[in-house]
Write an enzyme that holds these catalytic residues in place. Sequence first.
Site, mmCIF file in Angstrom:
data_model
loop_
_atom_site.group_PDB
_atom_site.id
_atom_site.type_symbol
_atom_site.label_atom_id
_atom_site.label_comp_id
_atom_site.label_asym_id
_atom_site.label_seq_id
_atom_site.Cartn_x
_atom_site.Cartn_y
_atom_site.Cartn_z
ATOM 1 C CB SER A 93 -0.956 0.035 1.246
ATOM 2 O OG SER A 93 -2.080 -0.967 1.215
ATOM 3 C CE LYS A 96 -4.655 1.490 -1.218
ATOM 4 N NZ LYS A 96 -4.336 0.213 -0.263
ATOM 5 C CB SER A 156 -4.759 1.856 3.585
ATOM 6 O OG SER A 156 -3.818 1.410 2.640
#
Length: 413
Positions: A93, A96, A156
């Site tokens: 993640s 992101k 997230s």
Amino acid sequence: MQFNTFSLLPVVIAIAAGVLVPHSESFAASHAAKQATPKKSKAETPVQAPAAGQTAVAGGAPAIPAKAWVLMDFDSGEVLASANPDEPLPPASLTKMMTSFLVEQALRSGKLKKDDLVSVSQTAWCRGSSTESCMYLPLNSQATVIDILRGIIVQSGNDASKAIAEHMAGSEEGFAKLMNAEAKRLGMTNTNFVNATGLPDPAHKASARDLAILARAIIRDSSDYYPIYAEREFKYNGIKQGNRNALLYTDPTVDGLKTGHTQEAGYCLVTSSKRNGMRLITVILNTNSAQARADETRTLLGWGYSNFEKATPIQPNAVVATPKVSFGKADTVAAGLGAPWTVTVPRGQQVSTSVQVKPDLEAPVAKGAVIGKVVAESNGKPVGETPLIAQADVERAGFMLRSWQRVAKLFGK
């Protein structure tokens, strides 16, 4: 920024105790379910051997049990210490950060507005799996861009990331092209994005150095939105979720950036901390637990602040050089710095400077024009540079004077 202390307390306690460890960074639960700590198998959490780092500090850098890590000075972008900084690895993640950065830049340029509505397609919608991180956007609903941005950064959310990707580029594949173009522009040379979420794909990779470069760009270029990275919780659709960056709850100098976890990537963390005017960025890739990524980041930050300091090589009002100017009413021009300048160096090391002037400097020269650069070195290694600025105007000489100067130059006078 106001926070609900009562509702946050259980999250703080859980993180401080090291028990809020999601099954993956795709931590999620059904709307009514409570957060749980699933049992981790050994295959999911391999213990990394300590990676010895490279640094200019006498005595070396700490050995961090992670596959790759970086400590970067924010002001200069200089890597102060690292291990395997250029190895492309699964970023989970941490991906992101690029997704949110593109949204932030679109907001800055006016391509997006905070209250623009983003639709949630069947493809973007989160089905409530306990292995996927979700903002819990309802299917076929709409959410504002600013809520989507918070859902990406704080929660997230894979659904938020996919929805904004489709909104901005028509598809997640199209958005990945934008991500890679921006990565190239920033100088991220060991990165390839395939999706907006960081879900596993053999071709989806990023290096620790590249992720530090991206973090620096977010802090530098997204100042209006950077405070979101320090927010500890965000509530959307009646569901409140806490930020998984444990350091936000335990270290007041930390103000971002992002966590990541998949089985392939291990536990990852990109962090920024500012103490006494010095900002450091850390990247930890592929360690074995949420607790470990926080502990190792604390170790790296503590070591960085103990072993490096800010130095001022030249005062802002000092005349650094008086380079010659051809064909001007004046033969030389005073040159100095355009702004205060500091560099980060190992504690106790002396800093030397050298001046590089543009070759064949000719009039006219405008006050404030960049006419070269000043390079700082410490222990024989460059540690920073800054533009050399003309401190006065130099008008171009008349025809007769220029002709005389050409003749004099021809005869070496």
